[in-house]
Design a protein around this motif. Sequence first.
Motif, PDB file in Angstrom:
ATOM      1  N   HIS A   1       0.845  -1.187   0.000  1.00 13.19           N
ATOM      2  CA  HIS A   1       0.000   0.000   0.000  1.00 13.19           C
ATOM      3  C   HIS A   1       0.890   1.250   0.000  1.00 13.19           C
ATOM      4  CE1 HIS A   1      -3.512  -2.522   0.918  1.00 13.19           C
ATOM      5  NE2 HIS A   1      -2.727  -3.147   1.784  1.00 13.19           N
ATOM      6  N   GLY A   2       0.336   2.339  -0.471  1.00 13.93           N
ATOM      7  CA  GLY A   2       1.081   3.588  -0.465  1.00 13.93           C
ATOM      8  C   GLY A   2       2.217   3.587  -1.476  1.00 13.93           C
ATOM      9  N   ARG A   3       3.106   4.548  -1.333  1.00 12.17           N
ATOM     10  CA  ARG A   3       4.232   4.674  -2.256  1.00 12.17           C
ATOM     11  C   ARG A   3       5.288   3.607  -1.968  1.00 12.17           C
ATOM     12  NH1 ARG A   3       6.225  10.833  -2.306  1.00 12.17           N
ATOM     13  NH2 ARG A   3       7.607   9.934  -3.878  1.00 12.17           N
ATOM     14  N   PRO A   4       5.988   3.154  -2.998  1.00 12.39           N
ATOM     15  CA  PRO A   4       7.085   2.199  -2.754  1.00 12.39           C
ATOM     16  C   PRO A   4       8.213   2.878  -1.994  1.00 12.39           C
ATOM     17  CG  PRO A   4       7.088   2.935  -5.042  1.00 12.39           C
ATOM     18  CD  PRO A   4       5.833   3.471  -4.429  1.00 12.39           C
ATOM     19  N   SER A   5       9.048   2.080  -1.370  1.00  8.10           N
ATOM     20  CA  SER A   5      10.176   2.657  -0.644  1.00  8.10           C
ATOM     21  C   SER A   5      11.188   3.219  -1.624  1.00  8.10           C
ATOM     22  CB  SER A   5      10.845   1.601   0.238  1.00  8.10           C
ATOM     23  OG  SER A   5      11.387   0.573  -0.570  1.00  8.10           O
ATOM     24  N   PRO A   6      11.952   4.233  -1.221  1.00  4.60           N
ATOM     25  CA  PRO A   6      13.011   4.749  -2.098  1.00  4.60           C
ATOM     26  C   PRO A   6      14.085   3.685  -2.319  1.00  4.60           C
ATOM     27  CG  PRO A   6      13.165   5.704   0.106  1.00  4.60           C
ATOM     28  CD  PRO A   6      11.888   4.942   0.062  1.00  4.60           C
ATOM     29  N   HIS A   7      14.842   3.846  -3.398  1.00  5.67           N
ATOM     30  CA  HIS A   7      15.815   2.816  -3.781  1.00  5.67           C
ATOM     31  C   HIS A   7      16.833   2.540  -2.684  1.00  5.67           C
ATOM     32  CE1 HIS A   7      19.266   5.535  -4.396  1.00  5.67           C
ATOM     33  NE2 HIS A   7      18.333   6.418  -4.701  1.00  5.67           N
ATOM     34  N   TRP A   8      17.205   3.565  -1.913  1.00  6.03           N
ATOM     35  CA  TRP A   8      18.259   3.392  -0.925  1.00  6.03           C
ATOM     36  C   TRP A   8      17.796   2.533   0.256  1.00  6.03           C
ATOM     37  CZ3 TRP A   8      17.063   5.154   3.925  1.00  6.03           C
ATOM     38  CH2 TRP A   8      16.059   6.140   4.026  1.00  6.03           C
ATOM     39  N   ALA A   9      16.475   2.348   0.400  1.00  4.95           N
ATOM     40  CA  ALA A   9      15.942   1.564   1.509  1.00  4.95           C
ATOM     41  C   ALA A   9      15.609   0.136   1.081  1.00  4.95           C
ATOM     42  CB  ALA A   9      14.689   2.231   2.071  1.00  4.95           C
ATOM     43  N   ALA A  10      16.116  -0.286  -0.087  1.00  4.39           N
ATOM     44  CA  ALA A  10      15.763  -1.606  -0.623  1.00  4.39           C
ATOM     45  C   ALA A  10      16.211  -2.746   0.287  1.00  4.39           C
ATOM     46  CB  ALA A  10      16.374  -1.781  -2.014  1.00  4.39           C
ATOM     47  N   PHE A  11      17.233  -2.523   1.116  1.00  6.54           N
ATOM     48  CA  PHE A  11      17.756  -3.581   1.990  1.00  6.54           C
ATOM     49  C   PHE A  11      16.793  -3.934   3.105  1.00  6.54           C
ATOM     50  CE2 PHE A  11      18.759   0.384   4.050  1.00  6.54           C
ATOM     51  CZ  PHE A  11      18.550   0.116   5.392  1.00  6.54           C
ATOM     52  N   HIS A  12      15.842  -3.035   3.403  1.00  6.88           N
ATOM     53  CA  HIS A  12      14.981  -3.234   4.575  1.00  6.88           C
ATOM     54  C   HIS A  12      13.878  -4.237   4.262  1.00  6.88           C
ATOM     55  CE1 HIS A  12      13.168  -2.267   8.403  1.00  6.88           C
ATOM     56  NE2 HIS A  12      12.004  -2.095   7.810  1.00  6.88           N
ATOM     57  N   GLY A  13      13.635  -5.125   5.220  1.00  6.97           N
ATOM     58  CA  GLY A  13      12.606  -6.139   5.046  1.00  6.97           C
ATOM     59  C   GLY A  13      12.622  -7.090   6.221  1.00  6.97           C
ATOM     60  N   HIS A  14      12.155  -8.297   6.003  1.00  7.54           N
ATOM     61  CA  HIS A  14      12.025  -9.261   7.109  1.00  7.54           C
ATOM     62  C   HIS A  14      13.382  -9.603   7.734  1.00  7.54           C
ATOM     63  CE1 HIS A  14       7.746  -9.953   6.777  1.00  7.54           C
ATOM     64  NE2 HIS A  14       7.860 -10.076   5.467  1.00  7.54           N
ATOM     65  N   ALA A  15      14.414  -9.760   6.908  1.00  4.41           N
ATOM     66  CA  ALA A  15      15.725 -10.097   7.465  1.00  4.41           C
ATOM     67  C   ALA A  15      16.229  -8.990   8.376  1.00  4.41           C
ATOM     68  CB  ALA A  15      16.732 -10.354   6.341  1.00  4.41           C
ATOM     69  N   GLU A  16      16.081  -7.755   7.941  1.00  2.00           N
ATOM     70  CA  GLU A  16      16.541  -6.622   8.737  1.00  2.00           C
ATOM     71  C   GLU A  16      15.778  -6.532  10.058  1.00  2.00           C
ATOM     72  OE1 GLU A  16      19.016  -3.069   9.109  1.00  2.00           O
ATOM     73  OE2 GLU A  16      19.076  -4.845   7.832  1.00  2.00           O
ATOM     74  N   LEU A  17      14.481  -6.809  10.009  1.00  4.87           N
ATOM     75  CA  LEU A  17      13.675  -6.749  11.229  1.00  4.87           C
ATOM     76  C   LEU A  17      13.994  -7.907  12.175  1.00  4.87           C
ATOM     77  CD1 LEU A  17      10.229  -5.526   9.887  1.00  4.87           C
ATOM     78  CD2 LEU A  17      11.827  -4.299  11.354  1.00  4.87           C
ATOM     79  N   ASP A  18      14.239  -9.083  11.619  1.00  2.19           N
ATOM     80  CA  ASP A  18      14.681 -10.194  12.474  1.00  2.19           C
ATOM     81  C   ASP A  18      15.986  -9.833  13.179  1.00  2.19           C
ATOM     82  OD1 ASP A  18      12.569 -11.916  11.871  1.00  2.19           O
ATOM     83  OD2 ASP A  18      13.587 -12.750  10.119  1.00  2.19           O
ATOM     84  N   TYR A  19      16.892  -9.209  12.438  1.00  2.00           N
ATOM     85  CA  TYR A  19      18.176  -8.806  13.023  1.00  2.00           C
ATOM     86  C   TYR A  19      17.955  -7.758  14.121  1.00  2.00           C
ATOM     87  CZ  TYR A  19      23.079  -7.311  13.204  1.00  2.00           C
ATOM     88  OH  TYR A  19      24.361  -7.004  13.610  1.00  2.00           O
ATOM     89  N   ALA A  20      17.069  -6.799  13.858  1.00  2.00           N
ATOM     90  CA  ALA A  20      16.765  -5.771  14.862  1.00  2.00           C
ATOM     91  C   ALA A  20      16.185  -6.407  16.122  1.00  2.00           C
ATOM     92  CB  ALA A  20      15.791  -4.740  14.278  1.00  2.00           C
ATOM     93  N   GLN A  21      15.302  -7.399  15.936  1.00  2.00           N
ATOM     94  CA  GLN A  21      14.747  -8.108  17.097  1.00  2.00           C
ATOM     95  C   GLN A  21      15.848  -8.831  17.860  1.00  2.00           C
ATOM     96  OE1 GLN A  21      11.738  -8.300  18.436  1.00  2.00           O
ATOM     97  NE2 GLN A  21      10.130  -8.176  16.898  1.00  2.00           N
ATOM     98  N   GLY A  22      16.771  -9.452  17.121  1.00  2.00           N
ATOM     99  CA  GLY A  22      17.878 -10.146  17.774  1.00  2.00           C
ATOM    100  C   GLY A  22      18.730  -9.200  18.602  1.00  2.00           C
ATOM    101  N   LEU A  23      19.020  -8.025  18.062  1.00  2.00           N
ATOM    102  CA  LEU A  23      19.810  -7.038  18.814  1.00  2.00           C
ATOM    103  C   LEU A  23      19.048  -6.552  20.044  1.00  2.00           C
ATOM    104  CD1 LEU A  23      21.371  -4.865  15.949  1.00  2.00           C
ATOM    105  CD2 LEU A  23      22.440  -6.711  17.252  1.00  2.00           C
TER     106      LEU A  23
END
Length: 351
Positions: free
Chosen positions: A223-245
Motif C-alpha cells: 500500500h502507499g508509495r514504494p520505498s526509495p531505492h536506498w531503503a531496498a535492503f529493509h525487510g524481514h531479514a533486517e527486522l529479524d536482526y533488529a529483534q535479535g539485537l
Amino acid sequence: MGRAPLLAQKGPEVERRAFMEDSIGAASAVGMPASTRQGIPVGLKGAIGTAHLIGLREGLRSLYQLDDAYGGGDVRSLARRHLKRVERIINTASYPETVGRQLQLLAGETTEHCGWLYYDADDQGRARRYWGEALTTATVLGDDNLAIMVLASLSMQASYEGRPRQGLDLARAAQERALRYGSPMLQSLLASREARALSLLGDDCGAKQRLVESMRLVERSNHGRPSPHWAAFHGHAELDYAQGLHFTEAGHHHGAVQFLRAALDHQDRTYGRNRALYRLTLSRSLVRAGEVDEAAAQAVESLEHLEEVESARVTRRLNEVTGLLRSVDATSARDAADHLTEYAQISGAAR
C-alpha cells in the motif's frame, strides 16, 4: 577473462580484488561521453542532458551494489571519484536549470553514500562530515527524500556510537518527514531505528512497541508509495536482526539466537556484508546462550563470507567473537578461535 589462471592460483582474496578493480573501472566510465573520459572539460563539448544524468545515476547504483556484496573497503575511493566527477560537471558544464537541480541532488546522494562507506569503515568522524554536507544539500534543495536518508543514517550512527538519545531524536525527525512521503516500508525502517535507540536507552516497552509497528508496516508494503531505492535492503531479514539485537540488549540471549537465525535465513545472498555480520552476531549470541559448539561452527562458517568482504564493522564483530570463544573452556571454541585468529593474521583483519 585473462585473469582466470591467476585467480585459481591465488584464491578468494585475489579474486575479490580483481573483480572489484574490473567493476570499478566499468562503473567509472558508465554513461560519460568520450570527451569526459579523455579529460576534456564537458562544457566545451555541449550541454549536459538526461542521458548524462542516467549514466551518472547508473554509476551510483553500481556503487550501492558493490558495497552490498563486498563491503565498503574497496568502494570508498571510487565513490569519492564519482562525487568529484559530479561536482566537476556541476561547476564546469552547461545545462538547463531542471538538470542542474538533478545534478545537485545526485551530488547529495553520492555524498551521503560516501558517509555510509566511511561508517562501514568505522571512520565515524569522516562519515559525519559527509553526512553533514549531504544534509546541507537536502536543506538547500528542499528535498525530503535526501533529508530522510541522511537523518536515518545519522540516527544509526548515533546509536552505534553510544548516543542513543540523539539517535532517537534523529529517527523521529526523519519519521516526521516520512509520514508525508507515504511509504510504509520507509516508515518501517525508521521505526526500527527508533526501536534500536529505545532499546539502548533501556526502554524495553517502547522498543517492543516500535518493533511491532515496524513489522506491521512491512506487511502493508503493497500500500502507499514504494520505498526509495536506498531503503531496498529493509525487510524481514533486517527486522529479524533488529529483534535479535533488542533481545541481546535485554540479556535474553536464547531469544536473540532465534531471531538471528531467522535473519540469516531470510537475508538475500546478494548482501554479502550483511550475511557475514549476521552470522558472526549469531555466533556471539550462541556463546552467550551457552550453545558453544554451534557458536564455534557458525564462527568458522563465517570465514566463507569474510573472504569476500572488507568491512571494519564486520572485522570488529569478528574480533569480538574471537575473544568470546577464547574465554570459553571448550575444545570446539578454542579451535574456532584459532581458525579466526589465523584468518585475521593472513588477511590483515586484525589491524
